[in-house]
Scaffold this active site. Structure first.
Site, PDB file in Angstrom:
ATOM      1  CG  HIS A   1      23.682  29.037  11.226  1.00 37.10           C
ATOM      2  ND1 HIS A   1      24.809  28.952  10.435  1.00 37.10           N
ATOM      3  CD2 HIS A   1      22.815  28.118  10.732  1.00 37.10           C
ATOM      4  CE1 HIS A   1      24.633  28.022   9.507  1.00 37.10           C
ATOM      5  NE2 HIS A   1      23.437  27.495   9.679  1.00 37.10           N
TER       6      HIS A   1
ATOM      7  CB  THR B   1      18.688  27.909  13.930  1.00 31.49           C
ATOM      8  OG1 THR B   1      18.070  27.333  12.778  1.00 31.49           O
ATOM      9  CG2 THR B   1      18.421  29.410  13.934  1.00 31.49           C
TER      10      THR B   1
END
Length: 338
Positions: A42, A39
């Site tokens: 990202h 995450t």
């Protein structure tokens, strides 16, 4: 204090900023280690700018010690080792009222919507703080959050001792799911095409197989007497593996979707119907999963040193993200506070 702050796509800078003193009901933590996850990657790529307010420290896998307590906080003492369960539910939506606050319909994820652990002093709500056994090393404790994900996935699957589990994808979460599944007493095979990741599995005591070198469905049927797997964990996050996942499952088997698929993917609904399969979503974790993860690590049941590729200083956060996007590391920890 020093803080490694996201400035925008592919840009982290270590800056001196003022630490946020804890208000009532908050705890200030001196961060020892912070992990970088998918995450966070990202975010680094600029894909989550709608949720992250730059410039901002991010990060939610961590360990540290209590530095200061806000008014009204009880049950914690200065210097106590802790980690953070980084969920801030609204406690008022239908999901929260039904007892599922970890998937609150208005959930704020601490370290994404609000500042995270890549700073020397991190102030968080007291309800998010999880005390740790002092015998647990803080480097290992920084893996409690991803291990809690694996604990939740296995618990959501209702995986039982003696059952056969397939894990598709050998990244950090896939490896941890395999370890938790084996600790539960299940038989496990992990499918991963990357040779370096399979080598990590071997060091961890996990059977990992290259799915491109043989027929993986035939292998599972051979291992299960033609029945198929009791549980399949889809952790790779790509359309072909999601489509194939149902092919591994026995009659009334369970398929757990662990990876995030941002776009709709094909699914063999005829196979779902024909075998009465269950498909289960598994998102983040609950307090019980954090507590089990901490207990497994404290008991020395998880050989997580093998997963930690390197511990790097805060000043090298930018290089750490660049290394992770090249996929030449399993898990990088950042040594945050000096």
């Amino acid at each position: 204090m020093r803080s490694a702050r996201y400035q925008g796509a592919r840009d982290f800078r270590v800056e001196e900023i003022e630490a946020a003193a804890p208000a009532a009901g908050e705890v200030q933590i001196r961060v020892a280690y912070a992990g970088i996850c998918g995450t966070d990657l990202h975010i680094f790529h600029g894909h989550m700018d709608a949720r992250v307010t730059a410039p901002q420290a991010i990060g939610h896998e961590m360990s540290g010690t209590v530095a200061a307590l806000g008014d009204g906080v009880t049950g914690l003492v200065i210097g106590q080792p802790v980690t953070v369960m980084p969920l801030a539910p609204c406690n008022d939506c239908p999901a929260c009222r039904a007892g599922h606050s970890h998937i609150c319909q208005n959930l704020d994820f601490i370290g994404i919507e609000t500042p995270g652990a890549l700073q020397e002093l991190w102030t968080v709500p007291a309800h998010a703080v999880v005390p740790l056994d002092p015998s647990l090393s803080l480097a290992h404790a920084a893996l409690i959050e991803p291990l809690a994900v694996a604990c939740h996935d296995v618990r959501r699957a209702r995986l039982a001792s003696g059952e056969f589990a397939v894990i598709i994808g050998g990244g950090p979460i896939g490896q941890l799911i395999a370890l938790v599944a084996q600790a539960t007493g299940a038989r496990v095979v992990l499918f991963e095409p990357n040779a370096e990741r399979r080598a990590v599995s071997a060091e961890l005591g996990i059977e990992a197989v290259d799915p491109l070198a043989l027929d993986p469905v035939a292998l599972v049927e051979e291992r299960t007497g033609g029945a198929g797997a009791d549980v399949v964990f889809e952790v790779a996050g790509v359309a072909p593996t999601a489509l194939q996942s149902v092919e591994f499952a026995r009659v009334r088997g369970r398929i757990v979707i662990v990876a995030i698929h941002p776009n709709p993917v094909p699914m063999n609904l005829h196979r779902m119907f024909w075998r009465e399969l269950e498909i289960l979503g598994a998102r983040v974790y609950e307090r019980a999963d954090f507590e089990r993860a901490a207990a497994l690590l404290t008991a020395g049941e998880m050989p997580v040193d093998t997963l930690i590729t390197e511990i790097i200083p805060l000043e090298r956060v930018q290089q750490a993200f660049e290394r992770l996007e090249r996929a030449d590391a399993m898990k990088l920890l950042v040594a945050v506070a000096e």
